[in-house]
Write an enzyme that holds these catalytic residues in place. Sequence first.
Site, PDB file in Angstrom:
ATOM      1  NE  ARG A 182      -8.830  12.932   3.224  1.00 33.75           N
ATOM      2  CZ  ARG A 182      -8.948  11.623   2.975  1.00 33.75           C
ATOM      3  NH1 ARG A 182      -9.717  11.197   1.998  1.00 33.75           N
ATOM      4  NH2 ARG A 182      -8.321  10.735   3.715  1.00 33.75           N
ATOM      5  CB  ILE A 192     -12.742   6.971  14.909  1.00 37.70           C
ATOM      6  CG1 ILE A 192     -11.561   7.918  14.661  1.00 37.70           C
ATOM      7  CG2 ILE A 192     -13.764   7.598  15.837  1.00 37.70           C
ATOM      8  CD1 ILE A 192     -11.906   9.179  13.869  1.00 37.70           C
ATOM      9  CG  HIS A 199     -13.579   2.998   6.733  1.00 38.29           C
ATOM     10  ND1 HIS A 199     -12.863   1.829   6.579  1.00 38.29           N
ATOM     11  CD2 HIS A 199     -12.650   3.982   6.810  1.00 38.29           C
ATOM     12  CE1 HIS A 199     -11.571   2.101   6.573  1.00 38.29           C
ATOM     13  NE2 HIS A 199     -11.410   3.403   6.702  1.00 38.29           N
ATOM     14  CD  GLU A 204      -8.762  -0.494   4.425  1.00 42.18           C
ATOM     15  OE1 GLU A 204      -8.162  -0.311   5.509  1.00 42.18           O
ATOM     16  OE2 GLU A 204      -9.122   0.438   3.700  1.00 42.18           O
ATOM     17  NE  ARG A 236      -6.369   1.340   0.044  1.00 46.72           N
ATOM     18  CZ  ARG A 236      -6.763   1.609   1.259  1.00 46.72           C
ATOM     19  NH1 ARG A 236      -5.920   1.507   2.252  1.00 46.72           N
ATOM     20  NH2 ARG A 236      -7.979   1.972   1.489  1.00 46.72           N
ATOM     21  CG  HIS A 269     -12.810   4.283   2.939  1.00 45.93           C
ATOM     22  ND1 HIS A 269     -13.460   5.420   3.353  1.00 45.93           N
ATOM     23  CD2 HIS A 269     -11.500   4.493   3.186  1.00 45.93           C
ATOM     24  CE1 HIS A 269     -12.582   6.292   3.824  1.00 45.93           C
ATOM     25  NE2 HIS A 269     -11.380   5.748   3.730  1.00 45.93           N
ATOM     26  CG  ASN A 276      -1.840   1.131   1.335  1.00 47.86           C
ATOM     27  OD1 ASN A 276      -1.854   1.994   0.452  1.00 47.86           O
ATOM     28  ND2 ASN A 276      -2.630   1.175   2.388  1.00 47.86           N
TER      29      ASN A 276
HETATM   30  P1  AMP Z   1      -7.176   4.750  10.901  1.00 46.40           P
HETATM   31  O1  AMP Z   1      -7.019   5.721   9.758  1.00 46.40           O
HETATM   32  O2  AMP Z   1      -8.235   3.707  10.647  1.00 46.40           O
HETATM   33  O3  AMP Z   1      -5.881   4.164  11.370  1.00 46.40           O
HETATM   34  O4  AMP Z   1      -7.725   5.613  12.145  1.00 46.40           O
HETATM   35  C1  AMP Z   1      -6.989   6.681  12.686  1.00 46.40           C
HETATM   36  C2  AMP Z   1      -7.898   7.487  13.611  1.00 46.40           C
HETATM   37  O5  AMP Z   1      -8.392   6.634  14.644  1.00 46.40           O
HETATM   38  C3  AMP Z   1      -7.184   8.647  14.306  1.00 46.40           C
HETATM   39  O6  AMP Z   1      -8.012   9.804  14.294  1.00 46.40           O
HETATM   40  C4  AMP Z   1      -7.033   8.145  15.714  1.00 46.40           C
HETATM   41  O7  AMP Z   1      -7.019   9.202  16.647  1.00 46.40           O
HETATM   42  C5  AMP Z   1      -8.298   7.323  15.880  1.00 46.40           C
HETATM   43  N1  AMP Z   1      -8.218   6.402  17.021  1.00 46.40           N
HETATM   44  C6  AMP Z   1      -7.452   5.306  17.151  1.00 46.40           C
HETATM   45  N2  AMP Z   1      -7.634   4.766  18.399  1.00 46.40           N
HETATM   46  C7  AMP Z   1      -8.547   5.552  19.039  1.00 46.40           C
HETATM   47  C8  AMP Z   1      -9.151   5.551  20.328  1.00 46.40           C
HETATM   48  N3  AMP Z   1      -8.856   4.623  21.226  1.00 46.40           N
HETATM   49  N4  AMP Z   1     -10.034   6.524  20.623  1.00 46.40           N
HETATM   50  C9  AMP Z   1     -10.326   7.478  19.722  1.00 46.40           C
HETATM   51  N5  AMP Z   1      -9.800   7.544  18.485  1.00 46.40           N
HETATM   52  C10 AMP Z   1      -8.923   6.602  18.149  1.00 46.40           C
END
Ligand code: AMP
Length: 394
Positions: free
Chosen positions: A240, A328, A207, A378, A92, A180, A8
Amino acid sequence: MDTILVVNAGSSSVKFEIFSVEGEGRLSRQIRGQMDGIGSRPRLRASGAKCEPVADRAYLLEAVPDVPAAMDLAGEWLRDELRIRPIAVGHRVVHGGPDYDQPMLIDRSVVARLERFSNLAPLHQPHNLSPIRSILASDPTLPQVACFDTAFHRTHGALADHYAIPHQLHAEGVRRYGFHGLSYEYIASTLPSVAPDIAKRRVIVAHLGSGASMCAIDQGRSVESTMGFTALDGLPMGTRPGQLDPGVVLYLIAEKGMSAAEAQSLLYHECGLKGLSGISNDMRELQDSTDPRAAFAVDYFAYRIALNTGMLVAAMQGVDGFVFTAGIGENSAKIRAAIASRLAWLGVSLDEAANAENRSLISQPDGRVPVYVVPTDEELMIARHTLSLLVRAT
Ligand code: AMP
């Protein structure tokens, strides 16, 4: 041991994973690695099957000036030090354009076709294609597979696919593609085992990561998405804005004198949670902050997700289940609760304890809409596609 390499590639980092192919085509993750800081402070980090660190080394800037160089170094490390020679590589690729509705075995003509979509995703597509080209040059017989973020959404009907603009622009490719897709496809493939009651029905999947979107999935097929022509549309994200009146972009250009590149940079890097809060694009930081602007950004995020849920419910004429996924969605009980409370009208009611523990089913037994947390994967989806195309090709 047969292995598959999943790649990726972004503008300043290349993530890679190695899966071993075991009995009956089962895939097992062996290595998860990343070369980041390309062009600035290059660093290779990798962990093994049990998340134990297996590499952490820095390189001189001149040694890793670009993505192909990073791919070469990661490839050398896998080959020379770990003795791993993959039987195929899955990539990807963000954009498959209007035609590709499934992964493709790559040859030069496929690369040429995918290059034509670079102007539809200028920040991602060229970087996705560069390691493909370098592997084609260095190891032309190694099978490579392109897996598209748009492909899962090619099942959309014409109403979901069009903007209300002249047909000629649609014919040129100005369409609502949705992104996504690999994440949604993984969730759709996992639901029959984790949530069999809703898997064949109408499900909204949220997502929610640094990038965020939602997808309406009816009987396992995508029928509508919050994202459109580019990954800027729909929900607010880390940096964004999500849905924006196109008049705002005209204002930036005509009244603020911004060039297209400056407007692009603002929209991709300075908006969303970061722009609203003025503090951070990272949801963890915003949740922990006492600044009212952070609280406002978090509220805005939940509000827009609830609004978009209404839209997706209308697209499917109802909803039978709701799934949270990505950084998140999988980890933040607080955000899930904030969203659920805005969806009480729909019959969403969370079990507080189940939500706090990130359990799989987090809704009350008597809630009309069951709510699940399902971790996405993914890379595993890419490895599965790569293996199945390889098997079909031999
Ligand atoms: P990703 O792009 O799927 O890796 O997600 C990244 C986002 O997930 C970032 O905004 C992180 O702050 C959020 N994130 C990861 N763990 C937590 C958590 N325990 N509580 C709140 N947000 C989280």
